[in-house]
Design a protein around this motif. Structure first.
Motif, PDB file in Angstrom:
ATOM      1  N   ARG A  67      -3.887 -11.329   4.038  1.00 39.75           N
ATOM      2  CA  ARG A  67      -4.588 -11.416   2.754  1.00 39.75           C
ATOM      3  C   ARG A  67      -3.858 -12.330   1.779  1.00 39.75           C
ATOM      4  O   ARG A  67      -2.637 -12.306   1.662  1.00 39.75           O
ATOM      5  N   ILE A  84     -11.144  -8.335  -4.130  1.00 36.23           N
ATOM      6  CA  ILE A  84     -10.235  -8.492  -2.998  1.00 36.23           C
ATOM      7  C   ILE A  84     -10.997  -9.169  -1.853  1.00 36.23           C
ATOM      8  O   ILE A  84     -12.211  -9.017  -1.742  1.00 36.23           O
ATOM      9  N   THR A  90     -13.122  -2.453   1.085  1.00 39.75           N
ATOM     10  CA  THR A  90     -12.715  -3.446   2.076  1.00 39.75           C
ATOM     11  C   THR A  90     -13.495  -3.193   3.358  1.00 39.75           C
ATOM     12  O   THR A  90     -14.359  -2.313   3.408  1.00 39.75           O
ATOM     13  N   ILE A 131      -5.041  -2.594   2.202  1.00 32.46           N
ATOM     14  CA  ILE A 131      -4.945  -2.278   0.764  1.00 32.46           C
ATOM     15  C   ILE A 131      -4.669  -0.807   0.528  1.00 32.46           C
ATOM     16  O   ILE A 131      -4.594  -0.350  -0.603  1.00 32.46           O
ATOM     17  N   SER A 132      -4.534  -0.032   1.622  1.00 33.17           N
ATOM     18  CA  SER A 132      -4.601   1.424   1.509  1.00 33.17           C
ATOM     19  C   SER A 132      -3.488   2.078   2.314  1.00 33.17           C
ATOM     20  O   SER A 132      -2.915   1.462   3.201  1.00 33.17           O
ATOM     21  N   ARG A 152      -8.300   1.604  -1.859  1.00 33.79           N
ATOM     22  CA  ARG A 152      -6.872   1.877  -2.069  1.00 33.79           C
ATOM     23  C   ARG A 152      -6.611   3.346  -2.425  1.00 33.79           C
ATOM     24  O   ARG A 152      -5.483   3.773  -2.551  1.00 33.79           O
TER      25      ARG A 152
END
Ligand SMILES: [Zn+2]
Length: 463
Positions: free
Chosen positions: A62, A80, A161, A234-235, A378
């Motif tokens: 990313r 994102i 996402t 992201i998580s 997230r």
């Protein structure tokens, strides 16, 4: 059962997987370290054969992404990139398709062609089946979209996402920001947006974690279970998947304690790289193809420590329900059951090879579900996970698999490839495969191919 209900092992493991190794995104240092951690933990339970199996996959890194409305006002939004997005810079009109009903892409092709599409993660009204993000994405591409925005349909969960293909710059946007832009579009009639992405696609190594609780091995049949290890980058991926990963580890721990009473081998796995395309399970099913004949049952425990995961959803194996019914009566356990097949988790590559498969879940709860909620955002963090559910899943599934391994008259058999093909056609999944071939053929006609798209089109078959 007393071990499970007096231990904090799954929650302790979950804290390490989530707080120390973060998302465990394929190809990162944390991915390797979390796999090694699992192997060491499993060995400490006395399972010396725990090991990893390495394989190559398309990886993705990313970079910063921006979305700007450039006309009729100027405003920037927090966005994102979606995994596998290419890096790029697109400015054009915005077309908003709401939930993106399957028919709308053809109908509004003239508007979509050459422009940026925004579509929500909601299930489209008036459709009998759900429409996965990837299908909305592919249908947008075929209609000529040059940029793609995936809008969360849940308030207050930020931008969503989810993997797409490396074809055009693609973003996730929060519900509130998407709603603002759609109101602006309605009020003004036309809105221009500019998307800038800086992502990179490359080949990386990742791993499956494998261990066997041997049992007495009265014959060479065995039972397989597992859950993927990777979360979205992201998580923390705490509920999805790590709550299931630690349940599988707990099952390994307790089954190993009763291995003297276990008649057949139970193989327990942590699959790598599920979120970006089921790579771990596809790789395993291909490499271990010859052993699948002896696999009685594959139970996929994706996110199995989440709320209400206590039963089994079989993948078109109705002959297994009466047995579960009988056993739950004997165990005094509540395990709701039903039949459903979806291609979006690690049971799928095994199902395609005809292996009897099922997933941890509650078919009665799933019927009312409208989507992922905070999943794939997230906010899928450790604090959402409850020890009660980790224990419930560990207890129900280890008791169930113990019985599957010990059963003398197991009713399910491996399906033939003809049976599987007929089923896939009946479910309409052959359409999805045709759609993806269509997208590739269409993208090949572009004369300004991005290098990442080119690599994707010409990727090796072992991806
Ligand atoms: Zn998952």
């Amino acid at each position: 059962m007393s071990e499970i209900y007096t231990s904090s092992e799954p929650m302790d493991n979950l804290e390490v997987l989530c707080d120390v190794y973060g998302s465990r995104w394929p190809g990162t240092k944390e991915d390797v370290e979390s796999a090694n951690y699992m192997v060491e933990r499993l060995k400490s339970y006395g399972i010396d054969n725990a090991h990893t199996e390495k394989f190559k996959i398309p990886g993705w890194k990313r970079g910063p992404a921006t979305l700007e409305v450039t006309s009729p006002i100027k405003k920037e939004f927090d966005v994102i990139s979606l995994p596998f997005s290419i890096g790029g810079d697109v400015e054009s009109d915005l077309v908003f398709l709401d939930a993106g009903h399957v028919d709308i892409y053809e109908k509004r092709k003239d508007e979509i062609d050459g422009n940026v599409v925004m579509v929500t993660s909601a299930r489209p009204l008036g459709m009998t089946r759900s429409l996965h993000r990837s299908e909305k994405f592919m249908r947008s591409i075929l209609a000529g979209a040059k940029g793609w925005i995936f809008m969360n349909h849940y308030p207050a969960y930020g931008p969503p996402t989810g993997g797409i293909s490396p074809v055009i710059p693609s973003l996730g946007i929060a519900y509130e920001d998407g709603a603002f832009i759609s109101r602006l579009l309605k009020r003004e009639g036309a809105v221009k947006v500019r998307i800038k992405t800086t992502d990179k696609n490359m080949v990386v190594d990742t791993h499956n974690v494998i261990c066997d609780v041997e049992g007495k091995t009265v014959d060479d049949e065995y039972v397989l279970t597992g859950c993927h290890v990777d979360g979205h980058d992201i998580s923390q991926g705490a509920v999805d998947p790590a709550s299931g990963t630690v349940v599988v580890m707990e099952m390994a721990r307790v089954l190993n304690m009763v291995k003297d009473k276990l008649k057949r081998r139970v193989r327990l796995m942590g699959f790598g790289a599920e979120e970006t395309g089921l790579f771990g399970s596809y790789n395993y099913a291909a490499v271990h193809e010859k052993e699948l004949d002896k696999c009685r049952f594959m139970l996929n425990l994706d996110a199995a420590g989440g709320a209400s995961k206590k039963g089994v959803v079989y993948n078109d194996f109705p002959e297994l329900e009466p047995l579960l019914e009988k056993w739950t009566g004997e165990m005094k356990a509540e395990m709701p059951h039903g039949q459903r097949v979806s291609p979006y988790s690690d049971h799928w590559p095994f199902f395609l090879k005809g292996v009897p498969t099922g997933s941890g879940g509650d078919p009665t709860a799933a019927a009312t579900s409208t989507g992922r909620g905070y999943g794939h955002t997230r906010y899928d963090t450790l604090d959402k996970v409850d020890t009660t559910y980790l224990r419930l899943a560990s207890a129900n599934y280890s008791r169930y698999l113990f019985r599957v391994a010990n059963c003398e008259d197991w009713p399910a058999r491996r399906k033939t490839q003809e049976e599987i093909s007929a089923f896939i056609e009946k479910m309409g999944y052959d359409e999805t495969i045709k759609l993806s071939d269509k997208v590739k053929a269409y993208v090949r006609t572009w004369d300004d191919l991005h290098p990442d798209t080119d690599a994707w089109l010409n990727r090796k078959s072992d991806w």
